[in-house]
Design a protein around this motif. Structure first.
Motif, PDB file in Angstrom:
ATOM      1  N   TYR A 188       0.783  -1.226   0.000  1.00  0.00           N
ATOM      2  CA  TYR A 188       0.000   0.000   0.000  1.00  0.00           C
ATOM      3  C   TYR A 188       0.823   1.288   0.000  1.00  0.00           C
ATOM      4  O   TYR A 188       0.365   2.304  -0.536  1.00  0.00           O
ATOM      5  N   PRO A 189       2.056   1.338   0.597  1.00  0.00           N
ATOM      6  CA  PRO A 189       2.806   2.602   0.548  1.00  0.00           C
ATOM      7  C   PRO A 189       3.096   3.070  -0.880  1.00  0.00           C
ATOM      8  O   PRO A 189       3.196   4.273  -1.129  1.00  0.00           O
ATOM      9  N   PRO A 199       8.010  10.106  -5.538  1.00  0.00           N
ATOM     10  CA  PRO A 199       8.786   9.235  -6.438  1.00  0.00           C
ATOM     11  C   PRO A 199       8.498   7.743  -6.255  1.00  0.00           C
ATOM     12  O   PRO A 199       8.557   7.215  -5.144  1.00  0.00           O
ATOM     13  N   VAL A 200       8.169   7.089  -7.362  1.00  0.00           N
ATOM     14  CA  VAL A 200       7.967   5.648  -7.411  1.00  0.00           C
ATOM     15  C   VAL A 200       8.881   5.089  -8.491  1.00  0.00           C
ATOM     16  O   VAL A 200       8.939   5.632  -9.599  1.00  0.00           O
ATOM     17  N   THR A 211      11.671   4.253  -1.816  1.00  0.00           N
ATOM     18  CA  THR A 211      12.825   4.165  -0.932  1.00  0.00           C
ATOM     19  C   THR A 211      12.387   3.732   0.472  1.00  0.00           C
ATOM     20  O   THR A 211      11.249   4.003   0.885  1.00  0.00           O
ATOM     21  N   PRO A 212      13.274   3.063   1.211  1.00  0.00           N
ATOM     22  CA  PRO A 212      12.939   2.666   2.581  1.00  0.00           C
ATOM     23  C   PRO A 212      12.536   3.851   3.458  1.00  0.00           C
ATOM     24  O   PRO A 212      11.627   3.730   4.292  1.00  0.00           O
ATOM     25  N   MET A 213      13.170   4.995   3.275  1.00  0.00           N
ATOM     26  CA  MET A 213      12.836   6.169   4.075  1.00  0.00           C
ATOM     27  C   MET A 213      11.408   6.641   3.785  1.00  0.00           C
ATOM     28  O   MET A 213      10.637   6.950   4.709  1.00  0.00           O
ATOM     29  N   LEU A 214      11.052   6.658   2.511  1.00  0.00           N
ATOM     30  CA  LEU A 214       9.707   7.080   2.145  1.00  0.00           C
ATOM     31  C   LEU A 214       8.681   6.056   2.622  1.00  0.00           C
ATOM     32  O   LEU A 214       7.580   6.424   3.069  1.00  0.00           O
ATOM     33  N   GLU A 219       4.061   4.701   5.908  1.00  0.00           N
ATOM     34  CA  GLU A 219       3.444   3.785   6.874  1.00  0.00           C
ATOM     35  C   GLU A 219       2.962   4.556   8.105  1.00  0.00           C
ATOM     36  O   GLU A 219       1.896   4.264   8.650  1.00  0.00           O
ATOM     37  N   ALA A 220       3.747   5.543   8.524  1.00  0.00           N
ATOM     38  CA  ALA A 220       3.333   6.389   9.642  1.00  0.00           C
ATOM     39  C   ALA A 220       2.110   7.220   9.261  1.00  0.00           C
ATOM     40  O   ALA A 220       1.182   7.398  10.067  1.00  0.00           O
ATOM     41  N   LEU A 221       2.092   7.720   8.036  1.00  0.00           N
ATOM     42  CA  LEU A 221       0.945   8.494   7.556  1.00  0.00           C
ATOM     43  C   LEU A 221      -0.307   7.632   7.535  1.00  0.00           C
ATOM     44  O   LEU A 221      -1.400   8.087   7.902  1.00  0.00           O
TER      45      LEU A 221
END
Length: 243
Positions: A188-189, A199-200, A211-214, A219-221
């Motif tokens: 889902y992210p 960016p995808v 990216t792992p950071m995004l 996930e927090a959002l």
């Protein structure tokens, strides 16, 4: 997982979500509904969706108690045990629409519940800080975008029918799909990033990634969509009242 097991698994997770949302664990909130009220609920759910969101619906939506379903990745849901907050739901519904007609109040509550996914599209709220319980919640444009992207499930897709809910003392209420909350992807992210214009990246096998950071950020959002929806139903103004 075999298809025959999936509905049972959803049902068990759904019931777990009810208990997690409920102020009084493991206790049905409204298992003493009059027969006429139960019948009106079933009739309402079988009828076509109202095309107009009226003042009764809006008064009930303003009181909606948003919970969190533990299905798969989790998702917002209208609390099946206490859809209008702690207390006697039927009495709270009658109070909300200023009527002594219990069956009518139950009908309007079920209509409002069915209209909830549409309300998210029909209303708008400016980003900003809003009261959320004893704290505050900062609603952003990102929250509004992903709320409107969420995929809501019907009761049948959740693996339980309306009579099953009522038999257990719960109200038949809608939930966002915890497995695919934003469309067709279990990842889902990625769909959140697409909706937000972030960016995808295309991988060699044709799949999409971020990216792992995004991913961590989105996930927090996603976890914040429960308070975001709670604030939205309490504060958002209608842009139109027709579905």
């Amino acid at each position: 997982m075999p298809r025959l097991i999936q509905p049972l698994r959803r049902q068990l997770l759904r019931l777990a979500g009810i208990l997690l949302c409920s102020p009084v664990l493991a206790r049905a909130a409204d298992n003493g509904l009059p027969r006429a009220v139960r019948q009106r609920i079933l009739t309402t759910l079988d009828a076509p969706l109202p095309k107009v969101l009226n003042v009764h619906h809006l008064a009930l939506i303003r009181r909606f108690n948003i919970g969190w379903s533990p299905v798969e990745s989790g998702a917002p849901m209208l609390n099946p045990a206490y859809p209008l907050g702690k207390g006697d739901t039927l009495a709270l519904a009658m109070q909300a629409i200023a009527s002594k007609d219990a069956a009518l109040a139950a009908q309007r509550l079920m209509e409002a519940a069915l209209l909830l996914p549409h309300f998210v599209q029909m209303a708008n709220l400016k980003p900003g800080s809003y009261a959320y319980g004893k704290a505050s919640f900062t609603l952003t444009t990102r929250h509004l975008i992903v709320l409107r992207q969420q995929s809501w499930l019907s009761l049948e897709m959740l693996g339980m029918g309306a009579e099953d809910y009522l038999a257990e003392g719960y109200w038949p209420t809608p939930s966002v799909d915890g497995k695919r909350p934003y469309g067709d992807f279990t990842n889902y992210p990625v769909e959140m990033a697409q909706a937000l214009g972030l960016p995808v990246h295309h991988q060699a096998d044709g799949s999409l990634t971020i990216t792992p950071m995004l991913r961590t950020e989105l996930e927090a959002l996603h976890q914040q969509t429960m308070p975001a929806l709670q604030v939205f139903v309490r504060e958002a103004g209608l842009r139109r009242n027709t579905v």
